[in-house]
Design an enzyme around this catalytic site. Structure first.
Site, PDB file in Angstrom:
ATOM      1  N   LYS A  15       0.819  -1.216   0.000  1.00 19.88           N
ATOM      2  CA  LYS A  15       0.000   0.000   0.000  1.00 19.88           C
ATOM      3  C   LYS A  15       0.854   1.268   0.000  1.00 19.88           C
ATOM      4  CE  LYS A  15      -2.526   0.661   3.711  1.00 19.88           C
ATOM      5  NZ  LYS A  15      -1.969  -0.638   4.133  1.00 19.88           N
ATOM      6  N   LYS A  37      -0.388   9.695   6.973  1.00 17.91           N
ATOM      7  CA  LYS A  37      -0.553   8.345   7.526  1.00 17.91           C
ATOM      8  C   LYS A  37      -1.086   8.586   8.935  1.00 17.91           C
ATOM      9  CE  LYS A  37       0.525   3.779   7.620  1.00 17.91           C
ATOM     10  NZ  LYS A  37      -0.006   2.775   6.685  1.00 17.91           N
ATOM     11  N   ASP A  54       6.903   3.602   6.749  1.00 14.92           N
ATOM     12  CA  ASP A  54       5.902   3.932   5.736  1.00 14.92           C
ATOM     13  C   ASP A  54       5.650   5.435   5.693  1.00 14.92           C
ATOM     14  OD1 ASP A  54       5.684   1.261   5.184  1.00 14.92           O
ATOM     15  OD2 ASP A  54       3.749   0.986   6.170  1.00 14.92           O
TER      16      ASP A  54
END
Length: 225
Positions: A15, A37, A54
């Site tokens: 993702k 995020k 991430d």
């Protein structure tokens, strides 16, 4: 302005890899970019704060640059489900808490912005709330990352049904080949294309050392409008 919520068919489907590449692609076309995020689990302490890999990847594709705490306002050290991590630390985790952080970034006016969830569509936050409720509160169209491997058709179609049931449009999807040995690969992708009912933004081959630039080469933003 093009703003989207990015979700996946499961955890570990690439993702963030796809989200970072979408941002990279937007930058290559001259658009300003931003990403959030909202909650990340699985972070390391750098001596001052918790950092998530991430979130760092997303931050690197934001232009103009954004501070880390803007990109990732809530971070947990343990690589576990966010609601469990929050409960273990007696921390609050809710749509009411997270939505304003996202809205602040979206309101800043980036021409292409992404809010990336954690795991799949129904990942819990706390109580009865899930990350899907955050997407609903933000009223964002959804980009679905399909991790192509055995079983992905079922996972993708169930996720698409859940997104539609929650009243949000599926703006597009990306086939991210995470198992290069997937049997009948072309037939799987053909089935997804036929049944998902949304434009495919790209088919990303298995890459041993993916970078935002190398993944972006397989993506197309045009179907997003």
């Amino acid at each position: 302005m093009k703003h989207f919520f990015v979700t996946g068919t499961d955890t570990d489907v690439g993702k963030t890899q796809i989200a970072s590449a979408l941002l990279c692609k937007a930058r290559q076309t001259g658009l300003t970019t931003a990403a959030v995020k909202p909650v990340a689990a699985g972070c390391e302490h750098d001596g001052e704060r918790l950092l998530n890999d991430d979130a760092l990847q997303l931050q690197a594709q934001c232009y103009p640059p954004l501070e880390y705490q803007v990109v990732n306002p809530v971070a947990f050290a343990a690589p576990i489900a966010p609601h469990i991590a929050a409960a273990e630390q007696c921390a609050e985790l809710s749509v009411t808490q997270l939505a304003p952080r996202c809205e602040q970034v979206l309101a800043a006016g980036a021409e292409f912005a992404l809010i990336e969830g954690a795991g799949g569509w129904r990942v819990p936050l706390s109580g009865a709330e899930t990350l899907a409720d955050l997407a609903r509160a933000l009223q964002l169209p959804v980009i679905l990352v399909v991790g192509v491997r055995l079983g992905c058709i079922n996972h993708a179609l169930l996720t698409a049904e859940a997104i539609a049931r929650d009243g949000l449009p599926l703006a597009g999807w990306v086939a991210n080949i995470i198992d290069p040995h997937t049997s009948r690969l072309k037939a799987n992708i053909a089935t997804l294309t036929e049944r998902l009912g949304a434009p495919c933004l790209g088919v990303v081959p298995f890459l041993a050392s993916p970078t935002p630039e190398s993944v972006a080469a397989h993506l197309d933003l045009a179907p997003l409008g």
